[in-house]
Design an enzyme around this catalytic site. Sequence first.
Site, PDB file in Angstrom:
ATOM      1  N   MET A 254       9.809  23.885  -1.410  1.00 53.53           N
ATOM      2  CA  MET A 254       8.974  22.858  -2.040  1.00 53.53           C
ATOM      3  C   MET A 254       9.800  21.930  -2.941  1.00 53.53           C
ATOM      4  O   MET A 254       9.633  20.719  -2.925  1.00 53.53           O
ATOM      5  CB  MET A 254       7.858  23.511  -2.852  1.00 53.53           C
TER       6      MET A 254
ATOM      7  N   ARG B 201     -10.463  -0.610  15.158  1.00 54.27           N
ATOM      8  CA  ARG B 201     -10.397   0.234  13.962  1.00 54.27           C
ATOM      9  C   ARG B 201     -11.365  -0.330  12.930  1.00 54.27           C
ATOM     10  O   ARG B 201     -12.378   0.286  12.643  1.00 54.27           O
ATOM     11  CB  ARG B 201      -8.956   0.267  13.436  1.00 54.27           C
TER      12      ARG B 201
ATOM     13  N   TYR C  41      14.263  31.200   2.643  1.00 59.51           N
ATOM     14  CA  TYR C  41      13.075  31.962   3.039  1.00 59.51           C
ATOM     15  C   TYR C  41      13.147  32.360   4.518  1.00 59.51           C
ATOM     16  O   TYR C  41      13.565  31.575   5.367  1.00 59.51           O
ATOM     17  CB  TYR C  41      11.822  31.112   2.854  1.00 59.51           C
TER      18      TYR C  41
ATOM     19  N   LYS D 189       0.855  -1.201   0.000  1.00 56.09           N
ATOM     20  CA  LYS D 189       0.000   0.000   0.000  1.00 56.09           C
ATOM     21  C   LYS D 189       0.886   1.245   0.000  1.00 56.09           C
ATOM     22  O   LYS D 189       2.088   1.155   0.242  1.00 56.09           O
ATOM     23  CB  LYS D 189      -0.892  -0.021   1.239  1.00 56.09           C
TER      24      LYS D 189
HETATM   25  C1  LIG Z   1      -0.465  -1.685   6.899  1.00 54.94           C
HETATM   26  C2  LIG Z   1      -0.974  -2.964   7.423  1.00 54.94           C
HETATM   27  C3  LIG Z   1      -0.121  -4.068   7.555  1.00 54.94           C
HETATM   28  C4  LIG Z   1       1.366  -3.966   7.357  1.00 54.94           C
HETATM   29  O1  LIG Z   1       1.898  -3.277   8.472  1.00 54.94           O
HETATM   30  P1  LIG Z   1       3.444  -3.190   8.822  1.00 54.94           P
HETATM   31  O2  LIG Z   1       3.453  -2.786  10.248  1.00 54.94           O
HETATM   32  O3  LIG Z   1       4.043  -2.172   7.937  1.00 54.94           O
HETATM   33  O4  LIG Z   1       4.029  -4.534   8.609  1.00 54.94           O
HETATM   34  C5  LIG Z   1      -0.676  -5.272   7.931  1.00 54.94           C
HETATM   35  N1  LIG Z   1      -2.006  -5.376   8.192  1.00 54.94           N
HETATM   36  C6  LIG Z   1      -2.845  -4.341   8.117  1.00 54.94           C
HETATM   37  C7  LIG Z   1      -4.289  -4.531   8.438  1.00 54.94           C
HETATM   38  C8  LIG Z   1      -2.356  -3.098   7.749  1.00 54.94           C
HETATM   39  O5  LIG Z   1      -3.185  -2.057   7.685  1.00 54.94           O
END
Ligand SMILES: *Cc1c(COP(=O)(O)O)cnc(C)c1O
Length: 379
Positions: A320, A138, A271, A44
């Site tokens: 930036m 969550r 800046y 992700k």
């Molecule tokens: C992002 C995520 C992972 C991976 O997490 P890491 O701590 O980076 O290994 C695994 N399971 C879920 C549900 C996640 O959201």
Amino acid sequence: MTAEMRNELCDRAWIELDYEALRHNVEFFKGRLPKECRLMPAIKADAYGHGAILMGRELNRLGVDAFCVACVEEGIELRRAGVKGEILILGYTHPSRFDMLGKYHLAQAVVDYDYARELNRFGKTVHVHVAVDTGMHRLGERSENIERICAIYGMKNLIADGIFSHLCATDVVAAREQAYTRRQVEEFGHVVEELEKRGCRCGKVHLLSSYGMMNYPQFAGDYARVGIALYGLLSTEEDGAAWEGCLRPVLSLKARVASVRKLYAGEHAGYGMQFEAVGDTRVATVCIGYADGVPRELSNGRGEALVRGTRVPIIGRVCMDQLMLDVGGVPEVRAGDEAVFIGKSYGERITAGEVAARCETITNEVLSRLGARLRRVVA
Ligand SMILES: *Cc1c(COP(=O)(O)O)cnc(C)c1O
């Protein structure tokens, strides 16, 4: 890669990926986990900044055939790039996008019971993994609602390929966190047991992300959803240092020096006149800024870079698209040189953990914010 090719690809600001390190990490996890547990890397957020397509393809080549992502768009991107294997969407997909799940062969996490009903009402077959809330609170249907979870398995349009939970306290190995983790694992085990008693076929069972895998490999199920550790890091410098050699960082962050100029004592740079030269010095302007993911918190000497193997401070405010370094101590620096923000230069090294600590955050955030404008090249 020839020097010419490298110069062409690495013309401004870029990320270098070390596939050998990635291969090493994958092998390390395979050795750490029971044989029947497969990797389901979290790619992700553009594979934590590394480039999801590059990582997906390379992991396919290494024999990895399951992935998880945060959202449907990330899954579509991987499929369009030809990434093979199972792809699980861990987060919420809006009903307006449900048709994409079938079209791109994506499995959807069932974020709770009501969501399962909505998915089922869509009317077409959807592959899912049932999320169970065992204490993170969550996502997932609450673990005590066995009847509801069982009902999800009975929904006629849902094909449950798996069931999973997320542990939220595996990074700290102290009594309180260990007890909480054990309770989460027990809760999850109980749900799986009850479902089987009721004739539900759970499918793949998975619990562990990176810290879970490092600290509790005995709880491995069918998949390990490894994220940050895959990239050769843990969230903090100290945690990563404990696994030095086992985990090898995959990513380096570099940029070109655009211009070097003299600065006289008493003059300012950047800046807001934030930097004032105490004595005469030299300033190197580098082609990378906060839009590329260099945190603005590194302004005014809080961050450093490596040029020609020497640590030099970032001066003034990070802009930036550019930033400035005080290279008074490295007279041989020239325009066109490389500056290293994460990675090695000769014997010196700046780690993602160091950058994260300087910004009072974790490596995961630093990496996942690296900009789309950076080119990703395989070193
Ligand atoms: C992002 C995520 C992972 C991976 O997490 P890491 O701590 O980076 O290994 C695994 N399971 C879920 C549900 C996640 O959201």
